[in-house]
Design an enzyme around this catalytic site. Structure first.
Site, PDB file in Angstrom:
ATOM      1  N   GLU A 198     -19.210  -1.909  -9.520  1.00  0.00           N
ATOM      2  CA  GLU A 198     -20.341  -1.312  -8.790  1.00  0.00           C
ATOM      3  C   GLU A 198     -19.846  -0.126  -7.955  1.00  0.00           C
ATOM      4  O   GLU A 198     -18.688   0.234  -7.983  1.00  0.00           O
ATOM      5  CB  GLU A 198     -21.008  -2.357  -7.891  1.00  0.00           C
ATOM      6  CG  GLU A 198     -20.062  -2.965  -6.850  1.00  0.00           C
ATOM      7  CD  GLU A 198     -20.695  -4.099  -6.037  1.00  0.00           C
ATOM      8  OE1 GLU A 198     -21.816  -4.529  -6.342  1.00  0.00           O
ATOM      9  OE2 GLU A 198     -20.031  -4.555  -5.084  1.00  0.00           O
TER      10      GLU A 198
ATOM     11  N   ASP B  44     -20.361   0.348   2.795  1.00  0.00           N
ATOM     12  CA  ASP B  44     -20.739   1.302   1.732  1.00  0.00           C
ATOM     13  C   ASP B  44     -20.930   2.739   2.240  1.00  0.00           C
ATOM     14  O   ASP B  44     -21.971   3.376   1.949  1.00  0.00           O
ATOM     15  CB  ASP B  44     -22.059   0.842   1.072  1.00  0.00           C
ATOM     16  CG  ASP B  44     -22.095  -0.649   0.771  1.00  0.00           C
ATOM     17  OD1 ASP B  44     -21.080  -1.167   0.292  1.00  0.00           O
ATOM     18  OD2 ASP B  44     -23.142  -1.286   1.020  1.00  0.00           O
TER      19      ASP B  44
HETATM   20  O1  FUB Z   1     -23.797  -3.703   0.543  1.00  0.00           O
HETATM   21  C1  FUB Z   1     -24.474  -4.417  -0.452  1.00  0.00           C
HETATM   22  C2  FUB Z   1     -23.739  -4.347  -1.726  1.00  0.00           C
HETATM   23  O2  FUB Z   1     -22.414  -4.838  -1.566  1.00  0.00           O
HETATM   24  C3  FUB Z   1     -23.573  -2.931  -2.213  1.00  0.00           C
HETATM   25  O3  FUB Z   1     -24.707  -2.434  -2.831  1.00  0.00           O
HETATM   26  C4  FUB Z   1     -22.384  -3.106  -3.072  1.00  0.00           C
HETATM   27  O4  FUB Z   1     -21.779  -1.903  -3.440  1.00  0.00           O
HETATM   28  C5  FUB Z   1     -21.507  -3.983  -2.216  1.00  0.00           C
HETATM   29  O5  FUB Z   1     -20.778  -3.263  -1.286  1.00  0.00           O
END
Ligand code: FUB
Length: 332
Positions: A224, A53
């Site tokens: 997301e 991320d």
């Molecule tokens: O890294 C944890 C979670 O997985 C993140 O918040 C999402 O975007 C995904 O990458």
């Protein structure tokens, strides 16, 4: 002073104000800076830690900083993610690990069990760096998320927890914060997983929302990981979709939409990055030394979706402002 002189000064002032507000207008063209054709580091570009991320920013010291989340090894799903590190570079090849800047044990309001320090972002305003991180308050983690804020006078050290943003609404999947500051200095805040994405203006103190949160409209298959940036007067929103690969399950892609307004409505434009070898995808886009870059993660070292590695590739705009799909490069 003569009346004519006063009039002349007044007219010059009005002209100057016009020029300033003009250069802040969303329609204005950005000043072209010369492109430095940097050698790329090869992917993944950090190999001694598992990271995901990546939120990339260029700060006033001329360095490019990356604020990723940290997949601890061995993992337990994404539960044990903790201890954010910051990395910076001036040439894309040589990266400095500035060490850990924040751990769940530093979060007074956080869940007792720790972990769950998921995808963060960082913003700079009026001499302070604001680090936004999602973290739950309870054992029932997915229903107790908050977006915490830590501040520092330095981009990669000295962060102190300040509390969390209030008034964001339903804590379910309140993850993946992203802060975008417009050319006129107005800050905007976005977050959201589980198919829900919210945007709202922030107050100048960067710690309170300014108005009602509102869902972002017009995205196709949003899952997301929002990332908002601006190029040539257009606002771009990149995000991870819900893409599934037959026989493999989730293999999210990065898609994008654009708008003439930082809070939408958005017009879906296409795919930026097809699936890597990870189930998740989450990244950022930043311009450095005249060249645009896409930061993202893959699982090419571990082959495990919970032990991810951060990557970077050059990104190009077409003359009409659309984004050319990025093909991930692997190795040197
Ligand atoms: O890294 C944890 C979670 O997985 C993140 O918040 C999402 O975007 C995904 O990458």
């Amino acid at each position: 002073m003569s009346k004519t002189k006063i009039l002349m000064y007044l007219m010059a002032g009005v002209a100057l104000l016009g020029a300033v507000s003009c250069s802040c207008s969303p329609q204005s063209k950005e000043k072209e800076e010369p492109v430095e054709d940097l050698v790329m580091p090869g992917n993944p570009f950090i190999t001694d830690l598992f990271l995901a991320d990546p939120s990339a920013h260029v700060w006033a010291d001329g360095r490019l900083y990356v604020y990723p989340s940290h997949d601890n090894n061995p993992p337990r799903g994404c539960d044990l993610m903790d201890g954010y590190h910051v990395f910076s570079t001036t040439d894309m090849v040589n990266w400095t690990d500035h060490g850990e800047i924040l751990h769940s044990k530093d979060v007074p309001w956080g869940r007792e069990e720790g972990g769950f320090m998921w995808a963060p972002d960082c913003a700079f305003k009026d001499g302070t760096y604001y680090f936004y991180f999602p973290h739950p308050t309870g054992t029932d983690w997915n229903n107790t998320w908050k977006v915490g804020i830590a501040t520092s006078k330095n981009p990669a050290s000295g962060f102190q927890c300040q509390g969390y943003l209030e008034g964001l609404g339903d804590p379910f999947s309140m993850i993946d914060p992203c802060v975008f500051i417009d050319d006129d200095g107005t800050p905007y805040f976005y977050y959201g997983g589980g198919g829900r994405i919210i945007g709202v203006k922030l107050k100048d103190n960067m710690m309170e929302i300014d108005g009602e949160v509102k869902p972002m409209q017009g995205l196709k298959d949003y899952h997301e990981g929002p990332w908002i940036f601006k190029n040539n007067g257009k606002y771009y929103l990149m995000y991870a979709d819900n893409h599934q690969e037959p026989g493999l399950g989730g293999r999210n892609q990065l898609r994008y939409a654009w708008s003439d307004n930082p809070l939408g409505p958005w017009e879906y434009k296409g795919i930026i990055l097809k699936p890597t070898d990870c189930d998740t995808s989450h990244g950022s886009i930043v311009k450095y030394k005249g060249q645009w870059y896409l930061f993202y993660h893959n699982c090419s070292i571990s082959h495990n979706g919970c032990l991810r590695s951060i990557c970077v590739d050059k990104l190009f705009f077409e003359p009409d402002g659309t984004i050319r799909e990025v093909v991930q490069t692997l190795g040197k």
